[in-house]
Write an enzyme that holds these catalytic residues in place. Structure first.
Site, PDB file in Angstrom:
ATOM      1  N   ALA A  24       0.811  -1.222   0.000  1.00 53.15           N
ATOM      2  CA  ALA A  24       0.000   0.000   0.000  1.00 53.15           C
ATOM      3  C   ALA A  24       0.847   1.277   0.000  1.00 53.15           C
ATOM      4  O   ALA A  24       0.425   2.302  -0.532  1.00 53.15           O
ATOM      5  CB  ALA A  24      -0.937   0.003   1.203  1.00 53.15           C
ATOM      6  N   ARG A  36      -7.761   2.111   6.574  1.00 47.96           N
ATOM      7  CA  ARG A  36      -7.788   2.692   7.905  1.00 47.96           C
ATOM      8  C   ARG A  36      -7.893   4.209   7.889  1.00 47.96           C
ATOM      9  O   ARG A  36      -7.859   4.838   8.928  1.00 47.96           O
ATOM     10  CB  ARG A  36      -6.532   2.253   8.677  1.00 47.96           C
ATOM     11  N   HIS A 120      -3.235 -10.283  -5.155  1.00 46.02           N
ATOM     12  CA  HIS A 120      -4.614 -10.127  -4.688  1.00 46.02           C
ATOM     13  C   HIS A 120      -5.573  -9.693  -5.791  1.00 46.02           C
ATOM     14  O   HIS A 120      -6.661  -9.219  -5.514  1.00 46.02           O
ATOM     15  CB  HIS A 120      -4.665  -9.125  -3.525  1.00 46.02           C
ATOM     16  N   CYS A 128     -17.354 -12.462 -14.106  1.00 45.90           N
ATOM     17  CA  CYS A 128     -18.612 -13.173 -13.890  1.00 45.90           C
ATOM     18  C   CYS A 128     -18.344 -14.391 -13.011  1.00 45.90           C
ATOM     19  O   CYS A 128     -17.409 -15.150 -13.260  1.00 45.90           O
ATOM     20  CB  CYS A 128     -19.199 -13.614 -15.230  1.00 45.90           C
ATOM     21  N   CYS A 152     -23.987 -10.637 -15.401  1.00 43.05           N
ATOM     22  CA  CYS A 152     -23.449 -10.926 -16.738  1.00 43.05           C
ATOM     23  C   CYS A 152     -24.625 -11.264 -17.665  1.00 43.05           C
ATOM     24  O   CYS A 152     -25.721 -11.595 -17.198  1.00 43.05           O
ATOM     25  CB  CYS A 152     -22.505 -12.115 -16.606  1.00 43.05           C
ATOM     26  N   CYS A 154     -24.958 -13.875 -19.163  1.00 37.91           N
ATOM     27  CA  CYS A 154     -25.266 -15.292 -18.931  1.00 37.91           C
ATOM     28  C   CYS A 154     -26.144 -15.463 -17.682  1.00 37.91           C
ATOM     29  O   CYS A 154     -26.593 -16.562 -17.380  1.00 37.91           O
ATOM     30  CB  CYS A 154     -23.984 -16.118 -18.783  1.00 37.91           C
ATOM     31  N   SER A 193       4.336  -3.447   4.963  1.00 32.81           N
ATOM     32  CA  SER A 193       4.713  -3.634   6.369  1.00 32.81           C
ATOM     33  C   SER A 193       5.114  -5.081   6.651  1.00 32.81           C
ATOM     34  O   SER A 193       5.549  -5.404   7.752  1.00 32.81           O
ATOM     35  CB  SER A 193       3.569  -3.195   7.279  1.00 32.81           C
ATOM     36  N   ASN A 217      10.328   1.171   3.553  1.00 31.02           N
ATOM     37  CA  ASN A 217       9.008   1.317   4.171  1.00 31.02           C
ATOM     38  C   ASN A 217       9.084   2.401   5.238  1.00 31.02           C
ATOM     39  O   ASN A 217      10.080   2.508   5.943  1.00 31.02           O
ATOM     40  CB  ASN A 217       8.564  -0.013   4.804  1.00 31.02           C
TER      41      ASN A 217
HETATM   42 ZN   LIG Z   1     -21.314 -14.842 -17.308  1.00 28.54          ZN
END
Ligand SMILES: [Zn+2]
Length: 243
Positions: A24, A36, A120, A128, A152, A154, A193, A217
């Protein structure tokens, strides 16, 4: 502090296979509010709800309202920081081979970084839950005016292509990160961190395999004692002199 920057320049100049690991802190100067952060609309939404997979499945509208009112506007105005661009420059010079990031803001890619391993996911991508089709966030944002939560074609529910609390990290990205850690000659942590898995382990793996470990950092990290160089400055303060 200047001699530490000189030491960083020296390590980077002698590196042929540098891997950066970002958190971050590298986006703090890009206008991305942190979980935060105090004050403002951001705090009206609870990360224990909008970032939790169980809650998302129970009430997906909560996430999508948060996305519409808070996350999307903040992503639209966020710009890569000077530190993001230094990493792009190091890649162009053939020194940096991979950026492993904990961030989901997509700013490395926006800055022009080619090789990014997102542990991440990326919150600018919408997926979807059924057919796994991917959509750009602008398209889905427009859809939100008519449909909340969005679906979506679908019929499947749309979700952000990120790892929510309660989900495991994507295996492919994790494997790429471990391998890069083992093969690099310098492992440069920027703005993390280093307290949560796998952030706390990947730099250790790099060090065990012979890499120089550099940690940039603002605050101390648990891995500071094993690092070859520790710089307690902001990402841009430490990296911009490398240009
Ligand atoms: Zn879909």
């Amino acid at each position: 502090m200047d001699d530490k920057i000189d030491r960083l320049k020296e390590i980077v100049a002698n590196s042929k296979h540098l891997v950066a690991f970002t958190g971050a802190g590298i986006s703090a100067e890009s206008g991305i509010p942190t979980y935060r952060g105090t004050g403002g609309i951001w705090t009206k939404y609870d990360p224990a709800k909008y970032a939790n997979v169980q809650y998302f499945l129970k009430d997906p509208s909560y996430y999508w309202r948060f996305f519409r009112d808070v996350r999307y506007p903040s992503l639209k105005q966020a710009q890569p920081s000077a530190a993001h661009y230094v990493l792009v420059e190091l890649e162009k010079q053939g020194i940096l081979s991979l950026v492993i990031t904990q961030n989901i803001d997509g700013l490395h890619q926006m800055a022009g970084q080619s090789n990014v391993c997102g542990l991440h996911g990326n919150t600018r991508q919408i997926k979807c839950t059924d057919c796994k089709s991917m959509f750009p966030m602008d398209t889905v944002y427009e859809q939100l005016e008519k449909e909340l939560p969005p679906h979506c074609s679908c019929g499947g529910l749309l979700r952000p292509n990120v790892v929510l609390f309660g989900e495991s990290l994507p295996q492919e990205a994790l494997m790429e990160a471990w391998q890069a850690a083992e093969e690099c000659d310098t492992f440069l942590v920027v703005g993390s961190s280093l307290v949560v898995y796998p952030a706390a382990q990947i730099p250790v793996r790099a060090k065990e395999h012979g890499a120089s470990l550099v940690i940039v950092n603002i605050d101390e990290t648990p891995l500071d004692p094993m690092a070859d160089l520790v710089i307690h400055q902001s990402a841009s303060e430490a990296l911009v002199p490398l240009k």
